[in-house]
Design an enzyme around this catalytic site. Structure first.
Site, mmCIF file in Angstrom:
data_model
loop_
_atom_site.group_PDB
_atom_site.id
_atom_site.type_symbol
_atom_site.label_atom_id
_atom_site.label_comp_id
_atom_site.label_asym_id
_atom_site.label_seq_id
_atom_site.Cartn_x
_atom_site.Cartn_y
_atom_site.Cartn_z
ATOM 1 N N GLU A 37 24.161 37.363 40.358
ATOM 2 C CA GLU A 37 24.412 39.654 40.222
ATOM 3 C C GLU A 37 24.231 38.790 38.157
ATOM 4 O O GLU A 37 24.054 38.688 37.678
ATOM 5 C CB GLU A 37 25.888 38.875 40.245
ATOM 6 C CG GLU A 37 26.290 38.487 41.994
ATOM 7 C CD GLU A 37 27.979 38.356 41.959
ATOM 8 O OE1 GLU A 37 28.401 38.486 41.321
ATOM 9 O OE2 GLU A 37 28.337 37.770 42.866
ATOM 10 N N ARG A 83 31.411 32.768 47.217
ATOM 11 C CA ARG A 83 30.228 33.244 46.005
ATOM 12 C C ARG A 83 29.107 33.224 46.300
ATOM 13 O O ARG A 83 28.149 32.640 47.598
ATOM 14 C CB ARG A 83 30.562 32.068 44.906
ATOM 15 C CG ARG A 83 31.752 31.709 44.468
ATOM 16 C CD ARG A 83 31.427 32.907 43.006
ATOM 17 N NE ARG A 83 32.916 32.720 42.426
ATOM 18 C CZ ARG A 83 33.150 33.578 43.066
ATOM 19 N NH1 ARG A 83 33.874 34.914 43.939
ATOM 20 N NH2 ARG A 83 35.310 33.358 42.416
ATOM 21 N N HIS A 90 29.810 43.001 44.473
ATOM 22 C CA HIS A 90 31.380 42.059 43.783
ATOM 23 C C HIS A 90 32.817 42.870 43.655
ATOM 24 O O HIS A 90 32.980 42.720 42.816
ATOM 25 C CB HIS A 90 30.380 41.103 42.937
ATOM 26 C CG HIS A 90 31.046 39.784 42.833
ATOM 27 N ND1 HIS A 90 31.148 38.702 42.150
ATOM 28 C CD2 HIS A 90 33.442 39.497 43.124
ATOM 29 C CE1 HIS A 90 31.997 38.056 42.164
ATOM 30 N NE2 HIS A 90 33.137 38.125 43.114
#
Lengths: 313, 342
Positions: free
Chosen positions: A261, A232, A279
């Site tokens: 993000e 993460r 991602h």
């Protein structure tokens, strides 16, 4: 089951959306202009929330939905869900473990190869027409490099298994030592970083692991070390990482996740030793379908009073 | 007196190693890494003389030749060097050397052995993951700032469970197979002959292999038999969900057909380190996101370069002291090489 209200936190998968639409009364939260009014209006019909890595069910959301029974996450990570609150209120939580383990591990190795062997840069080089003018590109061998893994869970083990086939010596840091494996354990991340060539973040994001890769760890990794993050964004102190990369204090990075993000620090765009991905750790046709089926299966099981497939809480 | 004698002995008595054109590693890193106190280089490319004249002038002094892909060793060249006893090449491939002529003349050949196998295999796996998971394309997307403006990137394809077909199960092909096994890939192969102790499925021809796999990885040598081995038929057999990776030699694939298949979507994608007419690359490929390319640099790592220096010097020193070569090429079971340039 059509009268059951399901709130989908954000767009995540067209197939999942379609199926949820067929089976339940689906509310697409991202399309709602006045979110608090919406929650007040529908709070008694929403019994399930479907979240993912970007958006789940925080305390505020949970409090706003008194009939909430289950949060089904389209991810293995649970950092966007207030697990304590769910436990407190008896709300079930499910995620999508195992089905995405291989894809995430594959991507971690793909990023290692891309960074060390400059695959993206090589591709750019050819497309630019520079090859006609001579010169070649010098890169770093991957086989035999020491790989240090933070978090030796399902994904960490899958990465280790793959890296071993490239004769990479494996070491790791975990909350507890895993005596059943033969890999070398380091009691601190700094020590792990100091003793590997490639450091990969593969643990879950919790209060304890936030910024687990900080300035000290980055310094220990050093000018020839490479950081790979498939965990993460908040695992890494992003501003520290950016300055280390810009100042060439570490050797390179392969990043699939970021603190905010889809915002990515622009200072990284021009660096040829950095590979940036949007991602996509579990982003394959095959795996996203399997993840969607797990979410649907868990919801179905819950509303038919059957055992959940992949419960967390 | 003694010291003077020694220094005068140095240069002129050292045996010569002829170089027609500098190998890429000389150009990239400098030839001082390949020096030895036991021999000296005779650089034809630094002479104003035309090559045949140069060769004629030095014919009697040349016992060894250092070659690379861009400096082919043809029968004609060999015939001009009556004292030639050894050809050393810096490259993995041998297709630029007329091995039959070497065998006929009793000239030994020293290759790269297996020093490049790991890097080549790593390249192949890297390219395969890149093509399936769209790593280079997605990296471009993010670096152009498109993730925040355009949102979710298209999905890639899972590597696990894919059938991988290796064309040429030599040292490199074996290293590729070894690496792909823990990814959950099932491995099959086509080779000149079936390998008895290998756990992978053998297919007697490349079209059958292609029809039964999701990814083809080219790891074989370029010979007269393997020229355009990957034909239109093989590409169509590979099919719309198929990917091809080439880290061997460009001419093994019919490049025109490959480009056509990629442009028309007859195959899913390609990862290419080599091309038919390097450094020219078909421009149609530049528009495709499902193609990943590299400038024939699968072996250009710092580590392999170090290994190469030691190996080249080691082979030459062994030759000049009448010791066994470190990495001799067996010339008795030869596929047909006509000494064609890379």
């Amino acid at each position: 089951m059509e009268s059951i209200g399901v709130l989908m936190a954000c767009p995540m998968n067209p197939y999942l959306e379609q199926e949820l639409d067929k089976r339940f009364t689906l509310h697409r939260f991202w399309k709602v202009p006045e979110k608090s009014t919406f929650l007040t209006t529908h709070c008694n019909s929403i019994r399930a929330v479907v979240g993912n890595a970007s958006s789940g069910a925080d305390a505020q959301m949970i409090e706003a939905l008194p009939k909430l029974e289950i949060v089904a996450s389209f991810s293995v990570g649970l950092d966007k869900i207030d697990l304590a609150k769910c436990k407190e209120k008896g709300i079930r939580v499910t995620n999508t473990p195992d089905v995405l383990t291989e894809d995430v591990a594959d991507l971690a190795i793909g990023l290692m190869l891309a960074v060390l062997r400059k695959l993206c840069e090589s591709d750019r080089y050819v497309r630019s027409g520079k090859w006609k003018k001579g010169s070649y590109m010098l890169t770093t061998k991957f086989t035999g490099k020491r790989v240090g893994i933070i978090g030796l869970g399902r994904i960490g083990m899958a990465i280790a298994k793959r890296a071993e086939a490239f004769s990479c010596p494996i070491s790791y840091h975990s909350r507890t030592e895993k005596t059943e494996t033969k890999y070398k354990y380091y009691p601190s991340v700094v020590e792990l970083a100091a003793n590997c060539d490639i450091l990969v973040v593969a643990c879950s994001l919790t209060e304890e692991t936030r910024h687990i890769v900080n300035r000290k760890v980055i310094d220990a990794l050093g000018a020839k070390g490479v950081l790979i993050n498939i965990g993460r964004g908040p695992h890494v102190d992003e501003p520290e990482l950016v300055s280390a990369l810009v100042e060439r204090r570490i050797g390179g990075a392969g990043l699939d996740v970021f603190e905010h993000e889809p915002e990515v620090p622009e200072e990284l765009f021009g660096l040829d030793n950095v590979v940036l991905l949007p991602h996509v750790g579990s982003g394959t046709v095959e795996t996203r379908k399997a993840m969607a089926d797990l979410v649907l299966g868990n919801l179905e099981a819950h509303f038919m009073n059957k055992p959940l497939l992949t419960p967390v809480v | 007196m003694a010291a003077e004698d020694q220094s005068q002995t140095s240069q002129s008595d050292l045996p010569y190693v002829l170089i027609l054109k500098p190998p890429p590693s000389f150009v990239l890193f400098g030839d001082h890494f390949f020096h030895s106190p036991n021999f000296q280089y005779l650089k034809a490319y630094e002479s104003p003389l035309p090559l045949p004249h140069f060769l004629h002038t030095h014919a009697q002094s040349v016992q060894a030749l250092l070659s690379s892909g861009g400096a082919p060793v043809t029968a004609d060249t060999i015939r001009l060097l009556p004292r030639l006893g050894l050809v050393v090449t810096t490259s993995q491939g041998l297709n630029h050397i007329d091995l039959s002529e070497c065998r006929r003349r009793g000239i030994a050949v020293a290759g790269a052995g297996t020093i490049f196998s790991a890097d080549c295999a790593d390249s192949a796996v890297g390219l395969l993951i890149d093509v399936l998971r769209k790593i280079s394309a997605a990296n471009r997307y993010v670096k152009q700032g498109l993730w925040s403006s355009q949102g979710i990137y298209p999905l890639g394809y899972k590597l696990g469970g894919k059938h991988v077909g290796i064309v040429g199960l030599g040292s490199i092909g074996t290293e590729v197979a070894k690496r792909l096994e823990p990814f959950g890939c099932s491995i099959s192969y086509n080779s000149r002959s079936k390998k008895p102790l290998v756990p992978y499925t053998f297919y007697p021809n490349v079209v059958e292999l292609a029809a039964n796999c999701d990814a083809l990885i080219i790891c074989c040598a370029l010979t007269d038999e393997t020229h355009h081995l990957i034909s239109k038929e093989a590409l169509l057999a590979l099919g719309k969900d198929g990917v091809i990776i080439n880290i061997a030699r460009g001419p093994i694939i019919d490049e025109k057909e490959l480009v056509h298949c990629l442009v028309k979507g007859e195959i899913r994608g390609a990862g290419l380190d080599v091309f038919e007419h390097e450094p020219d690359v078909p421009v149609e490929l530049f528009a495709l996101d499902n193609v990943v390319m590299s400038p024939h640099n699968a072996v250009f790592t710092r580590e392999s370069f170090d290994d190469l220096c030691k190996l080249v010097v080691g082979n030459l020193e062994a030759f000049f002291s009448n010791e066994p070569l470190l990495t001799p090429v067996a010339l008795d079971d030869l596929p047909h090489f006509s000494g064609r340039k890379d």
